[in-house]
Design an enzyme around this catalytic site. Structure first.
Site, PDB file in Angstrom:
ATOM      1  N   GLY A  74     -21.002 -22.483 -19.113  1.00 24.62           N
ATOM      2  CA  GLY A  74     -20.365 -23.528 -18.296  1.00 24.62           C
ATOM      3  C   GLY A  74     -21.307 -23.976 -17.209  1.00 24.62           C
ATOM      4  N   SER A  92     -24.436 -17.689 -16.527  1.00 29.27           N
ATOM      5  CA  SER A  92     -25.484 -18.506 -17.125  1.00 29.27           C
ATOM      6  C   SER A  92     -24.932 -19.867 -17.486  1.00 29.27           C
ATOM      7  CB  SER A  92     -26.018 -17.830 -18.374  1.00 29.27           C
ATOM      8  OG  SER A  92     -24.983 -17.845 -19.344  1.00 29.27           O
ATOM      9  N   LYS A  93     -25.874 -20.769 -17.671  1.00 31.16           N
ATOM     10  CA  LYS A  93     -25.545 -22.148 -17.989  1.00 31.16           C
ATOM     11  C   LYS A  93     -24.771 -22.249 -19.301  1.00 31.16           C
ATOM     12  CE  LYS A  93     -28.240 -26.157 -16.868  1.00 31.16           C
ATOM     13  NZ  LYS A  93     -29.505 -26.802 -16.954  1.00 31.16           N
ATOM     14  N   ARG A  94     -25.086 -21.313 -20.197  1.00 34.91           N
ATOM     15  CA  ARG A  94     -24.495 -21.395 -21.525  1.00 34.91           C
ATOM     16  C   ARG A  94     -22.967 -21.341 -21.485  1.00 34.91           C
ATOM     17  NH1 ARG A  94     -26.530 -16.944 -24.061  1.00 34.91           N
ATOM     18  NH2 ARG A  94     -28.256 -16.981 -22.589  1.00 34.91           N
TER      19      ARG A  94
END
Ligand code: GLU
Length: 521
Positions: free
Chosen positions: A275, A271-273
């Site tokens: 990286g 997920s974006k969270r």
């Protein structure tokens, strides 16, 4: 036998997710290995998720990666290509064009009506409020949300015709057969089977006349004669619906291969969270194409046979890639491995290429923008890069750890002091460096000469001997010199730094350092 044809079918919803890039790469490798056609199709029918400019971004990534294709949208006009109806500056080449789904809407409408006529689909006139309420009721009863077939069971032929005539909004839903088992052999996962009772009557055509992903995907894979569908595991739950659609149309079913999920190091879904997940982000940070492709190829595949090989060129990947060695389990996205691979590729770059690839990154740096013309010259930058090449993890780091190559330096005079040498010894040390350097002409100003002459002057005791805390070692000469040239606690060796700076700048910095030592007294 039919010609093998694969496709990638990205949706222009923003950036190119690493997972989508892997799908592109595996399809490309599979096509190259098998002499198959590689088709690019754009699935842009979900208008809510559409992001302006992302189709062009996608095509740029394909171009950057060097994935060649004869069929699909592209950014340059090719022989036999036409400009896209919906996207200016985008052209389409290939016999099955258009390859952009928003330009094929009438086709999907025709096929949806065909399914209604053959009894495999039906009109649904339920309003969003009713569907919302139904969902809530089901949720309250802890049931999976499913359409209750109200329109299939309660709306007569006459009512349907009346509603259609009066332009009453409708959707078309697939009539999922009850109590059947759908089975297929996935090329990665093996036998997959699912009960139809778990499948909702999927909307095929939405009330705005746009198809859903499922209908458009199946219609196009059929019309474009796709033989192998290679895509991410997140589409696995959709596949039984697709198989039902192929059966309803009486079309041949392609082979499926679902690629494993990408995971964070803690095994949660990537997920974006945690990286960056966009290929564009990695390109912007100065990861090389070869490193990204190598890294992504290994996210869920290796050549097997106990291979420990980590570095693969694109040609090698094409030769070795096969679906049999794609893993079933999730693939962990390990940024450290990408950094390592990238540094390996950077080390191997010829200086000219390193320079060319680095220019855009230098140009973004404040310290570079404000540097003198001489320090922006190709010759100077190539020297900086020669020193940095083996230490870079990515190209956006260029100059970043050695700003002193570009800027005037400021430092506290105590930085010049090696261990416990006295003020007098420090001045004498700097004077000695100056006299050594003054004796080397511009023409002889090479790394080798600098190293040889300075080491000779420094004597042969090692510079950083842990037990050596008093004057008398190499550090007496080399530390003050290095500190005077860089103003930093840590840097490359003084020989390398002096070489890059050049004779006059190196001496200038040494004179300034001597001046500082006068203040010490
Ligand atoms: N449009 C889908 C995507 O965005 C394609 C899935 C498929 O390959 O069927 O990935």
């Amino acid at each position: 036998m039919n010609k093998i044809r694969v496709r990638i079918a990205p949706s222009p919803t923003g950036y190119v997710h690493i997972g989508n890039f892997r799908t592109m790469l595996y399809n490309y490798l599979f096509a190259q290995k098998n002499g198959a056609d590689f088709v690019v199709r754009i699935e842009d029918t979900d208008r809510k998720r559409f992001v302006e400019g992302s189709l062009e971004g996608l095509l740029k990534v394909l171009d950057w990666a060097g994935f060649k294709y004869a069929e699909g949208p592209c950014l340059e006009k090719r022989a036999g290509s036409f400009e896209s109806k919906n996207y200016t500056g985008v052209f389409e080449a290939g016999v099955f064009q258009p390859y952009i789904q928003s330009e094929r809407l009438e086709l999907y409408q025709k096929y949806a009506r065909e399914l209604v006529a053959s009894g495999h689909a039906y009109y649904c006139f339920c309003e969003p409020e009713r569907l919302g309420k139904l969902k809530e009721e089901q949720r309250a009863k802890k049931q999976a949300p499913m359409y209750d077939r109200f329109c299939l069971q309660n709306v007569s032929e006459g009512e349907i015709n009346k509603n259609l005539k009066s332009n009453c909004p409708f959707t078309i839903r697939l009539k999922i057969p009850t109590d059947e088992k759908i089975e297929f052999a996935d090329l990665v996962r093996g036998k997959v089977s699912i009960e139809t009772s778990n499948i909702d009557d999927q909307v095929l055509l939405k009330s705005d006349g746009f198809p859903t992903y499922h209908l458009a995907n199946v219609v196009d894979d059929h019309l474009m004669e796709i033989t192998h569908v290679i895509r991410g595991e997140e589409w696995l739950p959709s596949t039984p619906k697709h198989i039902l659609l192929y059966q309803a149309f009486g079309w041949e079913i392609p082979k499926f291969a679902h690629l494993p999920l990408l995971l964070n190091p803690d095994r949660s879904k990537l997920s974006k969270r945690q990286g960056d997940v966009a290929v564009e982000d990695y390109i912007a940070k100065g990861y090389l194409k070869e490193a990204i492709i190598n890294f992504v190829a290994l996210l869920g595949w290796n050549p097997g046979e106990g291979s420990t090989q980590e570095i693969f060129s694109l040609e090698e990947l094409i030769k070795k890639f096969d679906l049999e060695h794609v893993h079933k389990g999730g693939a962990v996205f390990d940024l450290q491995k990408l950094d390592w691979l990238n540094s390996e590729y950077i080390k191997k770059l010829p200086l000219n290429e390193l320079y060319e690839n680095s220019m855009e990154f230098f140009a973004q740096k404040y310290f570079y923008q404000n540097a003198s013309e001489e320090k922006k010259s190709e010759e100077y930058l190539k020297k900086v890069l020669t020193i940095e090449q083996d230490r870079l993890k990515n190209l956006s780091e260029v100059g970043e750890h050695n700003k002193f190559f570009f800027t005037d330096i400021k430092y506290d005079k105590e930085l010049l002091r090696w261990k416990k040498i006295t003020d007098k010894e420090l001045t004498a040390s700097l004077e000695k460096s100056i006299s050594v350097l003054e004796n080397i002409s511009d023409d002889d100003w090479t790394r080798e000469n600098l190293e040889k002459n300075l080491l000779q002057a420094a004597g042969d005791k090692p510079a950083r001997n842990a037990t050596h805390s008093v004057a008398g070692g190499r550090g007496d000469l080399l530390w003050p010199l290095r500190a005077a040239l860089t103003g930093e606690q840590k840097s490359p060796s003084p020989f390398e730094v002096a070489w890059v700076l050049g004779r006059s700048e190196a001496l200038k910095r040494l004179y300034l350092a001597i001046k500082k030592t006068f203040d010490l007294k």
